[in-house]
Design an enzyme around this catalytic site. Structure first.
Site, PDB file in Angstrom:
ATOM      1  N   ASP A  45     -16.621  16.830 -20.062  1.00 21.88           N
ATOM      2  CA  ASP A  45     -15.619  16.708 -19.008  1.00 21.88           C
ATOM      3  C   ASP A  45     -15.473  17.989 -18.196  1.00 21.88           C
ATOM      4  O   ASP A  45     -14.752  18.015 -17.200  1.00 21.88           O
ATOM      5  CB  ASP A  45     -14.268  16.273 -19.582  1.00 21.88           C
ATOM      6  N   HIS A  46     -16.174  19.048 -18.597  1.00 21.63           N
ATOM      7  CA  HIS A  46     -16.127  20.315 -17.865  1.00 21.63           C
ATOM      8  C   HIS A  46     -17.488  20.712 -17.280  1.00 21.63           C
ATOM      9  O   HIS A  46     -17.568  21.731 -16.595  1.00 21.63           O
ATOM     10  CB  HIS A  46     -15.641  21.436 -18.781  1.00 21.63           C
TER      11      HIS A  46
ATOM     12  N   HIS B 279      -5.465  18.859 -16.884  1.00 22.80           N
ATOM     13  CA  HIS B 279      -6.224  18.450 -18.072  1.00 22.80           C
ATOM     14  C   HIS B 279      -5.343  17.609 -19.001  1.00 22.80           C
ATOM     15  O   HIS B 279      -5.095  17.937 -20.149  1.00 22.80           O
ATOM     16  CB  HIS B 279      -6.755  19.690 -18.795  1.00 22.80           C
TER      17      HIS B 279
END
EC number: 3.1.26.11
Length: 297
Positions: free
Chosen positions: A65-66, A259
């Site tokens: 996700d990063h 986040h």
């Protein structure tokens, strides 16, 4: 222009309203893309952003996700034949992941992408100031970043005029600190530099506070709410209250929470929790939101 453009705000699982992570910082001529998760290239399109102005990319860690949006962004940089080098900063221990993402598929490589692994003593001088990184506490090697503009001085026209200084003499004064008997301090005022910290995926540790100390803008993960604090500690994440407490203790001017776990459908709970710890400006990040820097101190 100094602003943060939020491209994605989800954590591990995206939702209908939250893309995976992605954050673009405009700081005058410096344009930094942080943590391009899956879908970042499309989010940039929706935000009206091109890859050509990018001056560097910063990866905090190699969870999907990063970082899964990195291949698409790099290939677009190549497709658009961006004329300047683009450094990519990432944890040195994740070199194998960077290598896989760099050439995830076949394409014509027409760009000057400069790998720049990050270690505990990492420092890079940018057009906006000094970029540093510190290790955080997560399940894999993870770094937070801080951009610090140097202090400078603002010329005061009325004082310049009073001393009869104009034209090239002003430039000489700025370069050397003196023009004849007149010093820079006599015709200018101190202008403190601005700063920004980017803290993702970490449990509480000393370096969270070191990165956040006195910054104008703190972009920080708040994956969980207080009722799940035990789970947050177990998996190396923060709650909204913990992130806000960091901002309060560090004298942060503006707090940007992001986040968010998909388990919380209503983001207002993050604000309520954070407000109990921090009474300064709080932004609950939303996809495609633009967050301007606060005015100078």
């Amino acid at each position: 222009m100094r602003e943060l453009v939020v491209l994605g705000t989800a954590s591990q699982v995206p939702t209908r309203h939250r893309n995976h992570n992605g954050y673009l910082l405009r700081f005058d001529d410096e344009v930094i893309l942080f943590d391009p998760g899956e879908g970042t290239q499309r989010q940039m399109l929706l935000a009206g952003l091109a890859v050509t102005p990018l001056t560097r990319i910063c990866i905090t860690h190699f969870h999907g996700d990063h970082s899964l949006g990195l291949p698409g962004v790099l290939q677009r940089i190549s497709l658009d034949r961006v004329p300047h080098p683009v450094p990519v900063h990432y944890p040195a221990g994740g070199q194998e992941f960077y290598d896989r993402l760099r050439y995830a598929t076949s394409y014509w490589d027409n760009a000057d992408i400069v790998p720049s692994p990050v270690g505990a003593a990492f420092v890079a001088e940018t057009s906006a100031g000094r970029l540093t990184a510190l290790p955080l506490r997560h399940s894999i090697e993870t770094y937070g970043y801080r951009l610090t503009e140097p202090d400078s001085r603002r010329m005061l026209p009325e004082r310049l005029a009073a001393h009869g200084i104009s034209g090239p003499a002003v430039g000489e004064l700025q370069r050397t600190g003196r023009s004849g008997d007149v010093t820079l301090e006599q015709v200018s005022a101190a202008r403190p530099g601005q700063s920004m910290a980017f803290v993702m995926d970490t449990g509480l540790c000393d370096n969270v506070f070191a990165l956040a100390d006195g910054v104008d803008v703190l972009v920080i993960e708040s994956t969980f709410r207080a009722e799940d604090a035990a789970l947050a500690a177990q998996v190396g994440h923060l709650t909204a209250g913990q992130a806000a407490a960091v901002a309060r203790q560090c004298g942060v001017r503006q707090l940007v929470l992001t986040h968010f776990s998909q388990r919380y459908p209503d983001p207002s709970g993050f604000l309520d929790e954070a407000r109990r710890e921090f009474d300064g400006p709080i932004v609950i990040a939303e996809d495609l939101l633009r967050v301007p820097f606060p005015a100078r101190r």
